[in-house]
Motif scaffolding. Structure first.
Motif, PDB file in Angstrom:
ATOM      1  N   TRP A 105       1.572   5.810  -7.355  1.00 36.59           N
ATOM      2  CA  TRP A 105       0.329   6.119  -8.068  1.00 36.59           C
ATOM      3  C   TRP A 105      -0.627   7.001  -7.274  1.00 36.59           C
ATOM      4  CZ3 TRP A 105       2.567   4.544 -12.074  1.00 36.59           C
ATOM      5  CH2 TRP A 105       3.206   3.319 -12.151  1.00 36.59           C
ATOM      6  N   GLY A 106      -0.222   7.429  -6.094  1.00 34.69           N
ATOM      7  CA  GLY A 106      -1.094   8.257  -5.273  1.00 34.69           C
ATOM      8  C   GLY A 106      -2.178   7.475  -4.565  1.00 34.69           C
ATOM      9  N   GLY A 107      -2.076   6.158  -4.560  1.00 35.46           N
ATOM     10  CA  GLY A 107      -3.060   5.300  -3.904  1.00 35.46           C
ATOM     11  C   GLY A 107      -3.217   3.995  -4.662  1.00 35.46           C
ATOM     12  N   PRO A 108      -4.252   3.237  -4.339  1.00 33.56           N
ATOM     13  CA  PRO A 108      -4.392   1.898  -4.914  1.00 33.56           C
ATOM     14  C   PRO A 108      -5.032   1.840  -6.294  1.00 33.56           C
ATOM     15  CG  PRO A 108      -6.154   2.279  -3.369  1.00 33.56           C
ATOM     16  CD  PRO A 108      -5.247   3.494  -3.301  1.00 33.56           C
ATOM     17  N   HIS A 109      -5.394   2.983  -6.853  1.00 34.80           N
ATOM     18  CA  HIS A 109      -6.094   2.982  -8.140  1.00 34.80           C
ATOM     19  C   HIS A 109      -5.192   3.489  -9.260  1.00 34.80           C
ATOM     20  CE1 HIS A 109      -9.368   3.209  -5.118  1.00 34.80           C
ATOM     21  NE2 HIS A 109      -9.765   2.193  -5.843  1.00 34.80           N
ATOM     22  N   ALA A 161       0.828  -1.208   0.000  1.00 33.04           N
ATOM     23  CA  ALA A 161       0.000   0.000   0.000  1.00 33.04           C
ATOM     24  C   ALA A 161       0.861   1.256   0.000  1.00 33.04           C
ATOM     25  CB  ALA A 161      -0.945  -0.010   1.204  1.00 33.04           C
ATOM     26  N   ALA A 162       1.936   1.273   0.769  1.00 32.03           N
ATOM     27  CA  ALA A 162       2.828   2.431   0.805  1.00 32.03           C
ATOM     28  C   ALA A 162       3.510   2.635  -0.551  1.00 32.03           C
ATOM     29  CB  ALA A 162       3.871   2.265   1.914  1.00 32.03           C
ATOM     30  N   LEU A 163       3.905   1.563  -1.187  1.00 32.33           N
ATOM     31  CA  LEU A 163       4.524   1.654  -2.511  1.00 32.33           C
ATOM     32  C   LEU A 163       3.534   2.206  -3.537  1.00 32.33           C
ATOM     33  CD1 LEU A 163       7.140   1.002  -4.117  1.00 32.33           C
ATOM     34  CD2 LEU A 163       6.111  -1.226  -4.604  1.00 32.33           C
ATOM     35  N   HIS A 164       2.302   1.734  -3.497  1.00 32.18           N
ATOM     36  CA  HIS A 164       1.285   2.223  -4.434  1.00 32.18           C
ATOM     37  C   HIS A 164       0.941   3.690  -4.168  1.00 32.18           C
ATOM     38  CE1 HIS A 164      -0.096  -2.142  -5.372  1.00 32.18           C
ATOM     39  NE2 HIS A 164       0.990  -1.795  -6.024  1.00 32.18           N
ATOM     40  N   ARG A 165       0.950   4.097  -2.914  1.00 32.87           N
ATOM     41  CA  ARG A 165       0.730   5.524  -2.600  1.00 32.87           C
ATOM     42  C   ARG A 165       1.856   6.367  -3.201  1.00 32.87           C
ATOM     43  NH1 ARG A 165      -0.972   3.663   2.237  1.00 32.87           N
ATOM     44  NH2 ARG A 165       1.040   3.979   3.245  1.00 32.87           N
ATOM     45  N   ARG A 166       3.095   5.898  -3.026  1.00 34.01           N
ATOM     46  CA  ARG A 166       4.248   6.639  -3.545  1.00 34.01           C
ATOM     47  C   ARG A 166       4.224   6.727  -5.072  1.00 34.01           C
ATOM     48  NH1 ARG A 166       9.989   3.951  -3.499  1.00 34.01           N
ATOM     49  NH2 ARG A 166       9.363   3.478  -5.632  1.00 34.01           N
ATOM     50  N   GLY A 194      -2.902 -13.009 -22.634  1.00 33.46           N
ATOM     51  CA  GLY A 194      -1.600 -12.804 -22.011  1.00 33.46           C
ATOM     52  C   GLY A 194      -1.716 -12.386 -20.574  1.00 33.46           C
ATOM     53  N   LEU A 195      -0.571 -12.118 -20.014  1.00 34.18           N
ATOM     54  CA  LEU A 195      -0.516 -11.588 -18.664  1.00 34.18           C
ATOM     55  C   LEU A 195      -0.184 -10.106 -18.779  1.00 34.18           C
ATOM     56  CD1 LEU A 195       0.767 -13.009 -15.434  1.00 34.18           C
ATOM     57  CD2 LEU A 195       1.688 -10.799 -16.159  1.00 34.18           C
ATOM     58  N   GLU A 196      -1.086  -9.273 -18.270  1.00 34.81           N
ATOM     59  CA  GLU A 196      -0.851  -7.834 -18.254  1.00 34.81           C
ATOM     60  C   GLU A 196      -0.237  -7.445 -16.922  1.00 34.81           C
ATOM     61  OE1 GLU A 196      -3.027  -3.468 -18.514  1.00 34.81           O
ATOM     62  OE2 GLU A 196      -4.278  -5.262 -18.339  1.00 34.81           O
ATOM     63  N   VAL A 197       0.891  -6.768 -16.987  1.00 36.37           N
ATOM     64  CA  VAL A 197       1.496  -6.161 -15.809  1.00 36.37           C
ATOM     65  C   VAL A 197       0.791  -4.821 -15.630  1.00 36.37           C
ATOM     66  CG1 VAL A 197       3.603  -5.224 -14.797  1.00 36.37           C
ATOM     67  CG2 VAL A 197       3.704  -7.322 -16.193  1.00 36.37           C
ATOM     68  N   VAL A 198      -0.024  -4.717 -14.608  1.00 37.12           N
ATOM     69  CA  VAL A 198      -0.794  -3.490 -14.380  1.00 37.12           C
ATOM     70  C   VAL A 198       0.027  -2.479 -13.581  1.00 37.12           C
ATOM     71  CG1 VAL A 198      -2.936  -2.542 -13.401  1.00 37.12           C
ATOM     72  CG2 VAL A 198      -2.955  -4.785 -14.510  1.00 37.12           C
ATOM     73  N   SER A 199       0.863  -2.970 -12.680  1.00 34.77           N
ATOM     74  CA  SER A 199       1.729  -2.097 -11.882  1.00 34.77           C
ATOM     75  C   SER A 199       3.006  -2.844 -11.558  1.00 34.77           C
ATOM     76  CB  SER A 199       1.023  -1.693 -10.587  1.00 34.77           C
ATOM     77  OG  SER A 199       1.924  -1.046  -9.697  1.00 34.77           O
ATOM     78  N   LEU A 200       4.129  -2.190 -11.749  1.00 30.78           N
ATOM     79  CA  LEU A 200       5.431  -2.726 -11.357  1.00 30.78           C
ATOM     80  C   LEU A 200       6.212  -1.577 -10.747  1.00 30.78           C
ATOM     81  CD1 LEU A 200       7.792  -4.733 -11.258  1.00 30.78           C
ATOM     82  CD2 LEU A 200       8.270  -4.178 -13.635  1.00 30.78           C
ATOM     83  N   ALA A 201       6.630  -1.743  -9.501  1.00 28.98           N
ATOM     84  CA  ALA A 201       7.402  -0.701  -8.829  1.00 28.98           C
ATOM     85  C   ALA A 201       8.353  -1.339  -7.837  1.00 28.98           C
ATOM     86  CB  ALA A 201       6.464   0.267  -8.100  1.00 28.98           C
ATOM     87  N   ALA A 202       9.528  -0.768  -7.755  1.00 29.68           N
ATOM     88  CA  ALA A 202      10.540  -1.205  -6.793  1.00 29.68           C
ATOM     89  C   ALA A 202      10.735  -0.103  -5.761  1.00 29.68           C
ATOM     90  CB  ALA A 202      11.855  -1.499  -7.514  1.00 29.68           C
ATOM     91  N   THR A 203      11.188  -0.481  -4.592  1.00 28.61           N
ATOM     92  CA  THR A 203      11.436   0.517  -3.547  1.00 28.61           C
ATOM     93  C   THR A 203      12.640   1.380  -3.882  1.00 28.61           C
ATOM     94  OG1 THR A 203      12.718  -1.077  -2.253  1.00 28.61           O
ATOM     95  CG2 THR A 203      10.364  -0.858  -1.724  1.00 28.61           C
TER      96      THR A 203
END
Length: 166
Positions: A25-29, A18-23, A66-75
């Motif tokens: 994308w501004g949240g989970p959406h 959740a913290a990564l998604h906030r950083r 296929g497999l869609e990567v919707v979000s990929l983020a590293a710390t």
């Protein structure tokens, strides 16, 4: 840091993801290809370093052959979490019989374009104005992206997978 291990997200990963998604994308959406996704509802892989510390996350869905990567983020960049997560997503795709790995990024995201192309993904379509439309669903999307590049378009990248059932 040690080797990166990737596994499916567990309940104890919730706060880190959740913290990564906030950083990022501004949240989970996120809004991509005119669709609003709640990342909390998608299957997620997490990367942890050799000491067991959270290093990144990849949310995905099986769709359109296929497999869609919707979000990929590293710390943190350059530590191998993104590379490990993408490889793990490919393994999930192959196991599911998918014939491609695909994702969408934006016209400003030059570091992502470099990262994905170095891993064999190719730009197969440009959706002009897609980010402009996405702002109707998520008004917090900025007008300027990385390096102050105006943010307007989505780029579809994919890699065909070999050795699948299709």
């Amino acid at each position: 840091m040690g080797a990166i291990e990737v596994r499916p997200a567990a309940p104890h990963d919730h706060d880190d993801v959740a913290a990564l998604h906030r950083r990022e994308w501004g949240g989970p959406h996120v809004v991509v290809h005119d669709t609003r996704y709640d990342l909390r509802a998608l299957p997620t892989l997490v990367a942890v370093d050799g000491a067991g510390h959270f290093a990144g996350a990849l949310a995905h869905r099986l769709a359109d052959g296929g497999l869609e990567v919707v979000s990929l983020a590293a710390t943190a960049p350059g530590l191998g979490a993104g590379r490990a997560l993408l490889a793990a997503a490919e393994a999930v795709a192959v196991a599911a019989g998918a014939d491609r790995l695909w994702l969408v990024t934006t016209n400003d995201n030059l570091s992502a374009l470099r990262f994905y192309q170095r891993r064999g993904l190719r730009i197969v379509a440009v959706h002009a104005g897609a980010v402009n439309r996405a702002r109707q669903l998520k008004p917090t999307i900025p007008y300027l992206g990385e390096d102050d590049i105006p943010l307007h378009d989505e780029l579809l990248l994919e890699r065909r997978l070999t050795g699948t059932a299709r």
